[in-house]
Write a protein that holds these residues in place. Structure first.
Motif, PDB file in Angstrom:
ATOM      1  N   THR A 132     -20.465  11.333 -96.513  1.00  0.00           N
ATOM      2  CA  THR A 132     -20.637   9.872 -96.274  1.00  0.00           C
ATOM      3  C   THR A 132     -19.912   8.971 -97.010  1.00  0.00           C
ATOM      4  OG1 THR A 132     -22.506   9.957 -97.555  1.00  0.00           O
ATOM      5  CG2 THR A 132     -22.865  10.392 -95.326  1.00  0.00           C
ATOM      6  N   ILE A 133     -19.819   7.661 -96.637  1.00  0.00           N
ATOM      7  CA  ILE A 133     -19.291   6.739 -97.598  1.00  0.00           C
ATOM      8  C   ILE A 133     -20.064   5.653 -97.740  1.00  0.00           C
ATOM      9  CG2 ILE A 133     -17.689   5.015 -97.368  1.00  0.00           C
ATOM     10  CD1 ILE A 133     -15.455   7.052 -96.508  1.00  0.00           C
ATOM     11  N   SER A 134     -20.284   4.992 -98.722  1.00  0.00           N
ATOM     12  CA  SER A 134     -20.891   3.888 -99.020  1.00  0.00           C
ATOM     13  C   SER A 134     -20.300   2.847 -99.586  1.00  0.00           C
ATOM     14  CB  SER A 134     -21.969   4.214-100.438  1.00  0.00           C
ATOM     15  OG  SER A 134     -22.736   2.897-100.568  1.00  0.00           O
ATOM     16  N   ILE A 135     -20.307   1.478 -98.660  1.00  0.00           N
ATOM     17  CA  ILE A 135     -19.696   0.463 -98.970  1.00  0.00           C
ATOM     18  C   ILE A 135     -20.670  -0.765 -99.348  1.00  0.00           C
ATOM     19  CG2 ILE A 135     -18.308  -1.123 -97.604  1.00  0.00           C
ATOM     20  CD1 ILE A 135     -17.453   0.743 -95.727  1.00  0.00           C
ATOM     21  N   ALA A 136     -20.200  -1.179-100.620  1.00  0.00           N
ATOM     22  CA  ALA A 136     -20.573  -2.254-101.252  1.00  0.00           C
ATOM     23  C   ALA A 136     -19.730  -3.488-101.016  1.00  0.00           C
ATOM     24  CB  ALA A 136     -21.029  -2.179-102.568  1.00  0.00           C
ATOM     25  N   LEU A 137     -20.495  -4.781-100.356  1.00  0.00           N
ATOM     26  CA  LEU A 137     -20.082  -6.124-100.023  1.00  0.00           C
ATOM     27  C   LEU A 137     -19.973  -6.757-101.363  1.00  0.00           C
ATOM     28  CD1 LEU A 137     -20.760  -6.530 -96.370  1.00  0.00           C
ATOM     29  CD2 LEU A 137     -18.750  -5.312 -97.418  1.00  0.00           C
ATOM     30  N   LYS A 138     -19.014  -7.332-101.568  1.00  0.00           N
ATOM     31  CA  LYS A 138     -19.104  -8.488-103.016  1.00  0.00           C
ATOM     32  C   LYS A 138     -18.296  -9.763-102.474  1.00  0.00           C
ATOM     33  CE  LYS A 138     -16.962  -5.877-105.880  1.00  0.00           C
ATOM     34  NZ  LYS A 138     -16.459  -5.465-107.100  1.00  0.00           N
ATOM     35  N   ASN A 139     -18.712 -10.889-103.376  1.00  0.00           N
ATOM     36  CA  ASN A 139     -18.088 -11.965-103.344  1.00  0.00           C
ATOM     37  C   ASN A 139     -18.199 -12.785-104.656  1.00  0.00           C
ATOM     38  OD1 ASN A 139     -18.652 -15.380-102.868  1.00  0.00           O
ATOM     39  ND2 ASN A 139     -16.756 -14.180-101.720  1.00  0.00           N
ATOM     40  N   GLU A 140     -17.145 -13.298-105.001  1.00  0.00           N
ATOM     41  CA  GLU A 140     -17.175 -14.188-106.447  1.00  0.00           C
ATOM     42  C   GLU A 140     -18.232 -15.078-106.569  1.00  0.00           C
ATOM     43  OE1 GLU A 140     -13.361 -15.285-108.600  1.00  0.00           O
ATOM     44  OE2 GLU A 140     -12.517 -15.159-106.548  1.00  0.00           O
ATOM     45  N   PHE A 141     -18.610 -15.696-105.672  1.00  0.00           N
ATOM     46  CA  PHE A 141     -19.690 -16.627-106.121  1.00  0.00           C
ATOM     47  C   PHE A 141     -21.197 -16.052-105.946  1.00  0.00           C
ATOM     48  CE2 PHE A 141     -16.654 -19.779-103.692  1.00  0.00           C
ATOM     49  CZ  PHE A 141     -16.431 -20.126-104.919  1.00  0.00           C
ATOM     50  N   PRO A 142     -21.822 -16.313-106.790  1.00  0.00           N
ATOM     51  CA  PRO A 142     -23.417 -15.670-106.886  1.00  0.00           C
ATOM     52  C   PRO A 142     -24.242 -16.009-105.887  1.00  0.00           C
ATOM     53  CG  PRO A 142     -22.711 -17.050-108.963  1.00  0.00           C
ATOM     54  CD  PRO A 142     -21.842 -17.325-107.916  1.00  0.00           C
ATOM     55  N   ASN A 143     -24.850 -15.141-105.287  1.00  0.00           N
ATOM     56  CA  ASN A 143     -25.751 -15.240-104.130  1.00  0.00           C
ATOM     57  C   ASN A 143     -25.029 -15.493-103.071  1.00  0.00           C
ATOM     58  OD1 ASN A 143     -28.127 -14.451-106.171  1.00  0.00           O
ATOM     59  ND2 ASN A 143     -27.893 -16.484-106.759  1.00  0.00           N
ATOM     60  N   ALA A 144     -23.797 -15.252-102.804  1.00  0.00           N
ATOM     61  CA  ALA A 144     -23.238 -15.564-101.654  1.00  0.00           C
ATOM     62  C   ALA A 144     -24.040 -15.109-100.251  1.00  0.00           C
ATOM     63  CB  ALA A 144     -21.618 -15.118-101.571  1.00  0.00           C
ATOM     64  N   ASP A 145     -23.822 -15.764 -99.217  1.00  0.00           N
ATOM     65  CA  ASP A 145     -24.486 -15.620 -97.908  1.00  0.00           C
ATOM     66  C   ASP A 145     -23.581 -14.771 -97.281  1.00  0.00           C
ATOM     67  OD1 ASP A 145     -25.773 -15.185 -95.641  1.00  0.00           O
ATOM     68  OD2 ASP A 145     -25.592 -17.384 -95.020  1.00  0.00           O
ATOM     69  N   ILE A 146     -23.561 -13.155 -97.214  1.00  0.00           N
ATOM     70  CA  ILE A 146     -22.601 -12.507 -96.565  1.00  0.00           C
ATOM     71  C   ILE A 146     -23.093 -11.888 -95.362  1.00  0.00           C
ATOM     72  CG2 ILE A 146     -20.862 -10.440 -97.165  1.00  0.00           C
ATOM     73  CD1 ILE A 146     -20.845 -10.903 -99.939  1.00  0.00           C
ATOM     74  N   ARG A 147     -22.345 -12.024 -94.319  1.00  0.00           N
ATOM     75  CA  ARG A 147     -22.888 -11.392 -93.226  1.00  0.00           C
ATOM     76  C   ARG A 147     -21.966 -10.392 -92.746  1.00  0.00           C
ATOM     77  NH1 ARG A 147     -25.792 -16.759 -90.355  1.00  0.00           N
ATOM     78  NH2 ARG A 147     -26.568 -17.714 -92.430  1.00  0.00           N
ATOM     79  N   TYR A 148     -22.327  -9.402 -91.874  1.00  0.00           N
ATOM     80  CA  TYR A 148     -21.336  -8.273 -91.492  1.00  0.00           C
ATOM     81  C   TYR A 148     -21.543  -7.787 -89.958  1.00  0.00           C
ATOM     82  CZ  TYR A 148     -24.864  -4.628 -92.716  1.00  0.00           C
ATOM     83  OH  TYR A 148     -26.012  -4.004 -92.881  1.00  0.00           O
ATOM     84  N   ALA A 149     -20.834  -7.016 -89.471  1.00  0.00           N
ATOM     85  CA  ALA A 149     -21.070  -6.612 -88.125  1.00  0.00           C
ATOM     86  C   ALA A 149     -20.231  -5.190 -88.166  1.00  0.00           C
ATOM     87  CB  ALA A 149     -20.562  -7.448 -87.102  1.00  0.00           C
ATOM     88  N   LEU A 150     -20.786  -4.267 -87.464  1.00  0.00           N
ATOM     89  CA  LEU A 150     -20.030  -2.867 -87.433  1.00  0.00           C
ATOM     90  C   LEU A 150     -19.414  -2.535 -86.066  1.00  0.00           C
ATOM     91  CD1 LEU A 150     -22.778  -0.825 -89.177  1.00  0.00           C
ATOM     92  CD2 LEU A 150     -20.895  -1.806 -90.205  1.00  0.00           C
ATOM     93  N   ASP A 151     -18.794  -1.771 -85.848  1.00  0.00           N
ATOM     94  CA  ASP A 151     -18.336  -1.334 -84.456  1.00  0.00           C
ATOM     95  C   ASP A 151     -17.437  -2.353 -83.926  1.00  0.00           C
ATOM     96  OD1 ASP A 151     -19.149   1.315 -85.012  1.00  0.00           O
ATOM     97  OD2 ASP A 151     -21.452   0.656 -84.110  1.00  0.00           O
ATOM     98  N   GLY A 152     -16.714  -3.136 -84.733  1.00  0.00           N
ATOM     99  CA  GLY A 152     -15.633  -4.298 -84.108  1.00  0.00           C
ATOM    100  C   GLY A 152     -16.480  -5.433 -83.659  1.00  0.00           C
TER     101      GLY A 152
END
Length: 775
Positions: free
Chosen positions: A560-580
């Motif tokens: 398996t692979i583990s992916i951590a999402l990051k951004n420079e700004f603290p507590n950024a609202d990051i949203r994601y979607a899988l499978d395109g």
């Protein structure tokens, strides 16, 4: 009785007048105050002051010019021609008050409902106080066109402020690519907004001489223009042939410089000229070959030169006569106390075989050519000092001994500044790690071509010119800090703005605000307000700080692979979607690493106020048939670029355009040969080999790829090949080279990637591979 009634009526009328004045004023919150750089102290109070067409400016006569900073803004955005007066009205005015007790550049601001008072001891302090008022005004004040229905209100606050450092600089390289006078003037405006006080103009380098010198007209007639090779990578450009037409370039007339210096002075900015010596001067030697040791005629280079051997001859008196004559004209144009002489990156090969230089070494009792460079700089320092000015140079001027009155600009880290300050010399810190704006600021795969390295907004904000280990005496020698924009890869105004802003704001706060007042989380909130101003001004600032980046880790046991999402700004609202799937406001909000065990396309983006901002991350994790299979290297990768070592070619994690990202395996002038054991007979339809090309960094795509198959791991048969000729490439580029195998079943797969070997520019070529994918 009648008198009492009349008195009451008068009071009621006054209350009505002042009540109406307050009516409809903006109700501010403390969070509405977004000043950059952060002031020493801000005391927020309820209420507001409103600018109207009747607002007056009370300004001491000798400082009338400073008021133009705001008067011009109101003239364009509000259509008002506000008056400057010398008598204090009853209310509705801005007053500049002299206070000799304040330090240079310090200011105080007191805003009430009736008036604004700015106190300072001179021009610079008044200017910074007015620039602070500008940042308190609505964003519409930045418009060059009339804006209607705006309440020109500012909050009632008290501000006490002063700079931490006296040198708050920005260097613009106008030699590698020329930028016209108008852009320099607009840059001065942006420096003033951020309370920067030094513009360092890099006017001379190998690729262009940009300043008119009347005694030596060929410096601009010849030295200001080069053969146009802008279609090629900077470090892959050919040496121009003698006589080729040179059309690319430009220069500033002396009248241009006078206008630039005068405008900068009106904005509180000192313009420091840099006239390089003894190296980075091929543009001068192209104009006057007799200035070099060998005196060979050369052309102005069109791109990168390394090593830099065509330098001024240190043995001839005529060299120093030339430089002194040039500097006399320079000092007539630039009132700056500091004259920058460069002094960096001189390869002394020609000095070592030059009879004039050998004679100079012997006569002066010097040990070697390193001391000859020290002699060169010390001699120029004596001349500059004799004119009442101070020599400043890059930290190479330390080599062989530092000139007595010289100031050092430390760029190769902080070490030069530490050494110079320990010896009692003043220093300006400008390290590549924090202050080089020609470096990438975001994901290289989505950013425009840059020099290399990674200096994101948050890294710039960490900059502190005073470093650990300095004594109090050394700290007193730190004049401040400076950002540098080298322009090898910055050919246009739009790209210059992109590389400069908003990083300049982060550096401005680092050299103005106290350490106690610096806070990345707080700055992250305030920078949004500045972005709005940049939008209003039409500045092409980078939104790279909003980019989502990933940390990818592989678990080979579980596959398996583990992916951590990051951004420079603290507590950024990051949203994601899988499978395109597309990113929307209803997309999953990121809160913990994502586990992936199959081929997946992931998209992610930062949201602010329910709107997407910045570039969207798109990353495909391809669990191909060879993922995790054993790899045997018959020709191993270079020790400097080992990637993920034994599993690097089949770990599913792809490399980026940043070839230092730890995913690339590299071969220097050599071929890649490896065998992948599929462990069981496996049907394979195609194989792709992932590669990177960055010709300026000496990295080239393979010129041939061969695929050989075997059932027993001993006898191999070539089943696929791909050949490609070398092609000049100005870009940094990722490419998967695909070899079709027409569905064959095999167990062992040998892959050979053939290195270019020797590129057109000479030397050895790197070949970088990140993954071999089998489908």
């Amino acid at each position: 009785m009648k008198k009492k009634v009349g008195l009451w009526l008068s009071l009621i009328m006054l209350l009505t007048i002042f009540g109406c004045a307050d009516e409809g004023k903006t109700v501010f919150k403390e969070s509405d105050i977004n000043i950059i750089p952060q002031p020493d102290k801000v005391q927020f109070k309820e209420g507001a002051f409103r600018f109207t067409k009747d607002t007056q400016f009370v300004v001491p006569l000798e400082y009338a010019e400073v008021a133009e900073v705001l008067l011009d803004k109101f003239s364009k955005a509000a259509g008002w021609n506000l008056r400057v007066v010398d008598t204090e009205p009853i209310n509705n005015y801005v007053q500049l008050v002299l206070d000799d007790a304040l330090e240079n550049e310090a200011y105080n601001v007191i805003i009430t409902g009736d008036k604004v008072e700015v106190t300072a001891n001179g021009y610079a302090g008044f200017l910074y106080g007015l620039e602070t008022l500008r940042q308190l005004l609505p964003v519409a004040i930045e418009s060059d066109n009339l804006v209607v229905d705006v309440k020109w209100d500012i909050p009632t606050v008290q501000i006490t402020d002063s700079p931490r450092f006296k040198w708050r600089g920005f260097m613009m390289d106008v030699s590698r690519h020329f930028f016209n006078k108008e852009y320099i003037l607009s840059t001065i405006d942006q420096l003033a907004l951020l309370k920067m006080n030094t513009l360092h103009l890099h006017l001379v380098d190998d690729q262009g001489w940009r300043l008119e010198i009347k005694k030596y007209p060929k410096l601009t007639e010849v030295g200001a223009f080069r053969v146009d090779q802008e279609d090629k990578h900077w470090d892959a450009r050919q040496t121009p042939k003698l006589g080729e037409q040179a059309t690319y370039g430009g220069f500033y007339t002396q009248e241009d410089i006078k206008e630039i210096v005068a405008y900068a002075t009106s904005r509180g900015i000192n313009v420091v000229p840099e006239i390089e010596m003894p190296a980075h001067v091929m543009s001068a030697i192209a104009a006057y070959p007799e200035l070099s040791c060998l005196q060979n005629p050369i052309m102005v280079p069109s791109g990168g030169v390394w090593p830099i051997t065509e330098i001024y001859c240190a043995g001839k008196e005529s060299t120093f006569e030339f430089l002194e004559n040039v500097l006399i004209e320079v000092m007539d144009l630039f009132p700056s106390q500091y004259i920058h002489v460069g002094g960096d990156e001189a390869t002394k090969t020609n000095w070592e075989k030059c009879p004039d230089c050998s004679k100079r070494v012997k006569v002066e009792g010097l040990a070697n050519v390193e001391e000859l460079q020290s002699y060169f700089i010390k001699r120029m320092e004596r001349f500059i000092s004799s004119k009442g000015r101070t020599l400043i140079g890059w930290d190479e001027i330390l080599e062989g001994g530092l000139a007595p009155g010289a100031t050092v600009m430390s760029w190769r880290g902080f070490e030069g500044g530490l050494e110079a300050s320990a010896s009692g010399h003043d220093v300006v810190m400008s390290p590549t790690s924090h202050a080089y704006f020609d470096y990438y600021q975001g994901n290289q795969d989505t950013e425009p071509m840059a020099w290399g390295g990674h200096t994101p907004l948050s890294k710039v904000y960490e900059f502190d010119p005073v470093v650990e280990g300095m004594t109090p005496k050394q700290e007193n020698h730190v004049l401040g800090g400076q950002a540098n924009l080298w322009t090898e890869f910055v050919p246009t105004v739009a790209q210059a703005q992109y590389m400069t802003y908003p990083r300049l704001a982060a550096l401005a706060e680092s050299v103005w605000s106290t350490k106690e007042n610096k806070n990345w989380s707080d700055f992250s909130a305030r920078i949004d307000a500045l972005f709005n101003r940049y939008d209003a001004m039409g500045i092409n600032y980078a939104k790279s700080a909003y980019q989502v980046t990933t940390d990818v880790s592989v678990d080979p046991e579980n596959g398996t692979i583990s992916i951590a999402l990051k951004n420079e700004f603290p507590n950024a609202d990051i949203r994601y979607a899988l499978d395109g799937n597309d990113i929307t406001t209803s997309s999953q909000q990121y809160d913990s690493p994502i586990e992936i065990a199959k081929t997946t396309e992931i998209r992610a983006q930062v949201f602010k106020d329910e709107e997407p901002v910045g570039v969207q991350l798109e990353k495909t994790i391809n669990f191909h048939k060879a993922a995790g299979k054993p790899v045997t290297y018959l020709n191993k990768y270079h020790d400097n670029y080992q990637g993920a070592k034994e599993i690097g070619m089949v770990n599913v994690v792809r490399g980026s355009k940043n070839f230092h990202d730890g995913q690339w395996q590299g071969w220097l002038g050599d071929n890649m040969i490896l065998v992948i054991d599929m462990e069981t007979p496996t049907e394979i339809e195609e194989i792709s080999v992932g590669s990177l090309e960055n010709q300026g960094s000496g990295i080239y795509f393979p010129v041939e790829i061969n695929v050989l198959l075997s059932d027993d791991g001993k006898t191999y048969k070539k089943e696929g090949t791909l050949k490609r000729d070398f092609a000049a490439n100005i870009k940094s580029e990722l490419k998967d080279f695909v070899i079709d195998l027409n569905k064959q079943t095999t167990r062992f797969v040998k892959v050979e990637a053939i290195n270019l070997g020797t590129p057109p520019t000479g030397g050895g070529s790197w070949m970088f591979i990140d993954e071999i994918i089998m489908q």
